[in-house]
Design an enzyme around this catalytic site. Structure first.
Site, PDB file in Angstrom:
ATOM      1  N   TRP A 514       0.806  -1.216   0.000  1.00  0.00           N
ATOM      2  CA  TRP A 514       0.000   0.000   0.000  1.00  0.00           C
ATOM      3  C   TRP A 514       0.843   1.271   0.000  1.00  0.00           C
ATOM      4  O   TRP A 514       0.308   2.352   0.156  1.00  0.00           O
ATOM      5  CB  TRP A 514      -0.929  -0.015   1.216  1.00  0.00           C
ATOM      6  CG  TRP A 514      -1.763  -1.258   1.261  1.00  0.00           C
ATOM      7  CD1 TRP A 514      -2.961  -1.470   0.640  1.00  0.00           C
ATOM      8  CD2 TRP A 514      -1.435  -2.497   1.915  1.00  0.00           C
ATOM      9  NE1 TRP A 514      -3.407  -2.740   0.874  1.00  0.00           N
ATOM     10  CE2 TRP A 514      -2.490  -3.399   1.654  1.00  0.00           C
ATOM     11  CE3 TRP A 514      -0.358  -2.921   2.699  1.00  0.00           C
ATOM     12  CZ2 TRP A 514      -2.498  -4.703   2.154  1.00  0.00           C
ATOM     13  CZ3 TRP A 514      -0.357  -4.213   3.187  1.00  0.00           C
ATOM     14  CH2 TRP A 514      -1.415  -5.099   2.918  1.00  0.00           C
ATOM     15  N   ASP A 515       2.157   1.149  -0.177  1.00  0.00           N
ATOM     16  CA  ASP A 515       3.056   2.307  -0.069  1.00  0.00           C
ATOM     17  C   ASP A 515       2.949   2.933   1.318  1.00  0.00           C
ATOM     18  O   ASP A 515       2.972   4.146   1.471  1.00  0.00           O
ATOM     19  CB  ASP A 515       2.746   3.341  -1.156  1.00  0.00           C
ATOM     20  CG  ASP A 515       3.824   4.425  -1.263  1.00  0.00           C
ATOM     21  OD1 ASP A 515       4.936   4.200  -0.763  1.00  0.00           O
ATOM     22  OD2 ASP A 515       3.538   5.490  -1.842  1.00  0.00           O
ATOM     23  N   TYR A 516       2.855   2.075   2.326  1.00  0.00           N
ATOM     24  CA  TYR A 516       2.825   2.548   3.701  1.00  0.00           C
ATOM     25  C   TYR A 516       4.250   2.637   4.256  1.00  0.00           C
ATOM     26  O   TYR A 516       4.556   2.076   5.319  1.00  0.00           O
ATOM     27  CB  TYR A 516       1.969   1.624   4.567  1.00  0.00           C
ATOM     28  CG  TYR A 516       0.473   1.789   4.407  1.00  0.00           C
ATOM     29  CD1 TYR A 516      -0.080   2.930   3.849  1.00  0.00           C
ATOM     30  CD2 TYR A 516      -0.403   0.787   4.843  1.00  0.00           C
ATOM     31  CE1 TYR A 516      -1.459   3.079   3.714  1.00  0.00           C
ATOM     32  CE2 TYR A 516      -1.784   0.930   4.721  1.00  0.00           C
ATOM     33  CZ  TYR A 516      -2.301   2.071   4.147  1.00  0.00           C
ATOM     34  OH  TYR A 516      -3.671   2.217   4.042  1.00  0.00           O
ATOM     35  N   ASN A 634      -2.044   6.399   0.502  1.00  0.00           N
ATOM     36  CA  ASN A 634      -0.608   6.538   0.735  1.00  0.00           C
ATOM     37  C   ASN A 634      -0.195   7.973   1.043  1.00  0.00           C
ATOM     38  O   ASN A 634       0.967   8.231   1.352  1.00  0.00           O
ATOM     39  CB  ASN A 634       0.190   5.996  -0.455  1.00  0.00           C
ATOM     40  CG  ASN A 634       0.008   6.824  -1.707  1.00  0.00           C
ATOM     41  OD1 ASN A 634      -0.983   7.536  -1.874  1.00  0.00           O
ATOM     42  ND2 ASN A 634       0.969   6.735  -2.621  1.00  0.00           N
TER      43      ASN A 634
END
Length: 840
Positions: A514-516, A634
């Site tokens: 999740w582009d965390y 994000n």
């Protein structure tokens, strides 16, 4: 004879109602087919029936519409409660049409319509009463109070191992290496903050919009205050020293930056400062750690004797024709004090704070070439947007690589250089974590390894640097990640200052899709837990957790539980069965159709249809070919601005933001076609974001918005909140900011808007924040969270303020207002200082 012609009002309104009825009814039928609410279809039918009756000039039209209006009101209150903005979206068009039906030019054409007029008027009056009640309530607000100082056990300052920072100064991005963004100054208080006024206003002359600028060209700097000067950097990499009391420019250094860079971001969040005399005699020059197939006795000896030449020669990268830092600039042979500036073309430059001269005794004539031992060398593919960490003996730097462009990116290696000579001491590569000795010639770091683009913190007393890490590109598909990469992706890692080896690691997201990335600097603070002092680290995350960990061991202080996560990743990938959740969590509630929003019932309906067409099973819904709703997106609940921590009160001032995004995977058939960019190819050398060359999927990623560009989820979208770090309790939470600068019509609706930029807290009990997407700097009472002052800014304030003491004895607040490219806030080049009136 005079002929009385019937009014055309009913016919005109009948046509309008028929068109709306077709649109709402048709959309409602689609929503029913997707498993959503039946109300819209019913309302559409009622509008069509009303339109037919109006066309026939029947007074029954008013009765039918009155019933439709009261049904809409009941449904709206049932779904949204007495919450003004969700109610308004459901009822605005219905109410306006009802008011039009009561106009004489309509009712005259309906004959005997007195009963219907009274019925409809009564329903509209009831709607006004309900709306008035909703306007008087704040259902998203939490009121409470944060505790005062904890007493002697918690009030004594933690030992940092670094020289103490004078109370009136600001020596690092977060004021100290602990990253607290807290000042012990107490001159500005909740009682006098309203008297703040502009003390000086400086223009840098650096504004986005130059050829080759990426969209995200931003002025995000937090200045340093050292002695009587402020030091800052600009988006295009100028370094400027200002007189701290007057704002007068003292010197300016203009590095020559390589052109044609494939930049995703162009910014400089800050400089770093090393005060050699304050540290006293060196502890002994650092040497590269032994073992893991890297170091040699000759290389260790070269570093120990301070030889720079050998280290530079052994790690020289392929020729990039990088500019020389000293060319055309003032030079200083040896600098006992240094400012460090990372550049967009992959260098680290050392400057003399007194003159702005390049410290030629550092590195290779004043700079370090960060492309040494890098794989996939490409101008702009690796650089650092964040200030570096400095200790007694080391300067430690990470860097960013391009997101979602390809699987052939440089390494995310973390490197430590001798702060005096620039010689490489150790390197930690998350893809090869055991080999921390400097690499020999001809070897390269692991390509595509997780990188640290944000700001690290350091505790020299404990001998650790704390590094927030992202994941391995591509962000939304992880089918080829190795076990060692998985261990460190989206984690905070504690590295030993002497060797670079891992002391502990805490992963904030398992198998991140999740582009965390861990986006913010960890804040270090000592907490009083069960009557004893515990050295803590507080880590904000994009997904909304605040992890409170023991910074000696990495063990949670506030409990962390693993909760089941949605399953079913894209072909060739997997999902983690569980994800960690902290007791101190700003996790948003699950989005449902009832939380969809819009300026009118029409775009609210469209958002409900869009939600039903996407895959969404709550937080951590995997990206998909269908398209998945990612909430939080994000952009993050928290981003690089982080939080502010008061070490006396052991509380945090936080700025949670809530925006949903859509993530859609696009199968790639070859390694050249632009599946995402299409005809909108990036100009010049700018990267093709989202294409993921070398991976099986490209990714389309965008905010979840309506056709009008408004967020599909209902407001508030941004808050300020106060949390007790010892208990994990959120004491208060208030929607924050207005729509004044984020809508076509500059109406300052207090809806709670997104924030990008960090807060600062002071011992005076005041917090300051300028990062909201309306152009204001605000002050808050820390105890209760009330906004107690605001000042209009000439541009977006997406930076973190700071505060210091001037020669005149006044406490100053400094705000940078330059705007943010991808947020679309107003561009500028402003540095503004506020202070209380003299003599007050």
């Amino acid at each position: 004879m005079h002929v009385v012609r019937p009014s055309r009002g009913p016919l005109v309104l009948a046509i309008l109602l028929a068109l709306l009825g077709i649109g709402i009814g048709g959309g409602g039928a689609w929503l029913i087919a997707l498993g959503g609410s039946w109300f819209y279809a019913g309302l559409g039918i009622a509008m069509l029936v009303t339109a037919g009756l109006l066309w026939r000039r029947s007074p029954a039209a008013l009765w039918v519409y009155a019933l439709a209006t009261v049904a809409t009101l009941a449904w709206a209150v049932w779904e949204a409660g007495l919450d003004w903005w969700p109610l308004a979206a459901r009822g605005d068009i219905v109410f306006v049409l009802g008011a039009l039906l009561l106009l004489p030019w309509v009712t005259r054409g309906l004959g005997a319509a007195r009963g219907g007029r009274f019925a409809l008027a009564g329903v509209l009056l009831l709607a006004l009463v309900v709306g008035g009640l909703a306007l008087s309530r704040e259902p998203h607000r939490i009121d409470g109070a944060l505790p005062m100082a904890r007493g002697a056990a918690g009030a004594a300052p933690a030992a940092t191992g670094a020289p103490p920072v004078p109370e009136g100064e600001w020596h690092a991005y977060g004021r100290t290496g602990f990253g607290q963004r807290y000042s012990p100054l107490a001159q500005i208080t909740p009682e006098n903050v309203q008297r703040l006024q502009v003390a000086w206003h400086f223009r840098t002359g650096d504004v986005r919009g130059r050829p080759g600028d990426p969209e995200e060209t931003t002025f995000q700097v937090t200045p340093l205050k050292i002695g009587d000067r402020l030091f800052l950097c600009t988006p295009h990499q100028s370094v400027i020293a200002l007189d701290a009391e007057s704002g007068r420019e003292v010197w300016r250094y203009e590095p020559r930056i390589q052109s044609a860079l494939a930049l995703q971001h162009l910014t400089c969040r800050g400089l770093s400062y090393h005060d050699g005399p304050a540290y006293g005699a060196p502890s002994g020059a650092p040497t590269p750690p032994a073992g893991a197939g890297g170091g040699t006795a000759e290389r260790a000896a070269a570093t120990a004797t301070g030889s720079r030449v050998q280290a530079v020669e052994e790690h020289r990268p392929p020729a990039l024709n990088l500019p020389a830092a000293a060319e055309g600039a003032r030079t200083v042979a040896e600098c006992p004090r240094k400012l460090f500036m990372p550049t967009a073309d992959g260098r680290l430059i050392a400057l003399d704070p007194e003159t702005g001269g390049v410290c030629t005794g550092f590195g290779e004539n004043g700079q370090i070439n960060l492309w040494a031992n890098m794989p996939h060398v490409a101008p702009g593919g690796y650089y650092s947007t964040s200030p570096v960490v400095v200790t007694r003996d080391l300067v430690i730097i990470g860097g960013t690589v391009l997101d979602n462009v390809s699987t052939r990116e440089p390494s995310g290696v973390i490197r430590a250089f001798d702060v005096h000579t620039g010689a490489l001491v150790w390197n930690w590569d998350s893809g090869n974590p055991e080999q921390t000795a400097p690499l020999p010639p001809g070897q390269t770091y692991t390509p595509n390894s997780p990188n640290s683009w944000s700001i690290s913190s350091v505790d020299e007393a404990l001998g650790m640097v704390y590094v927030p890490l992202g994941n391995q590109p591509p962000d939304q598909w992880g089918g080829r990640r190795s076990d060692v990469v998985e261990r460190f992706s989206s984690a905070v890692v504690a590295l030993d200052l002497g060797t670079g080896r891992v002391r502990w690691v805490f992963q904030t997201v398992h198998h991140d899709l999740w582009d965390y990335d861990v986006p913010a600097q960890p804040s270090l603070v000592d907490l009083t837990v069960d009557g004893r002092r515990v050295p803590a680290l507080v880590q904000p995350t994009k997904q909304g957790e605040l992890y409170v960990l023991n910074r000696e061991t990495g063990a949670p202080i506030l409990p962390v539980t693993e909760v089941a996560a949605p399953q079913g990743a894209a072909p060739g990938d997997r999902t983690a069965p569980t994800q960690p959740v902290s007791r101190l969590s700003y996790e948003p509630p699950l989005l449902t159709g009832a939380e969809m929003w819009g300026a009118t019932i029409l775009d609210q309906l469209a958002c409900r249809i869009a939600l039903r067409r996407l895959r969404y099973e709550g937080r951590y819904t995997p990206p998909s070919l269908q398209g998945s709703l990612i909430y939080p997106g994000n952009f993050g609940v928290f981003n690089w601005g982080g939080i502010a921590v008061d070490p006396e009160r052991q509380v945090a001032f936080t700025t949670p933001t809530y925006l949903a995004f859509v993530s859609r995977l696009v199968p790639r058939q070859d390694d050249t076609t632009l599946y995402v960019q299409g005809g909108n190819r990036p100009a010049g050398s700018l990267p093709a974001l989202g294409e993921n060359f070398g991976a099986p999927f490209a990714v389309q990623l965008h905010p979840f918005t309506s056709v009008l560009g408004l967020p599909c989820q209902e407001p508030p979208w941004g808050y300020v909140a106060g949390a007790d770090l010892t208990t994990g309790a959120i004491a208060w939470r208030h929607p924050n900011g207005t729509t004044r600068d984020a809508s076509p019509v500059p109406l300052p609706f207090a809806m709670g808007v997104p924030n990008l930029g960090g807060p600062v807290m002071t011992a005076g009990g005041v917090a300051f924040l300028s990062g909201t997407i309306d152009d204001y700097v605000r002050a808050y009472d820390v105890t209760h969270g009330r906004e107690i002052w605001r000042s209009r800014l000439p541009a977006g304030g997406q930076a973190t303020p700071m505060t210091y003491l001037g020669r005149d004895g006044r406490q100053y607040l400094v705000v940078v207002a330059g705007g943010h490219g991808s947020l679309g806030t107003r561009a500028g080049d402003h540095v503004i200082a506020y202070a209380l009136p003299r003599g007050s």
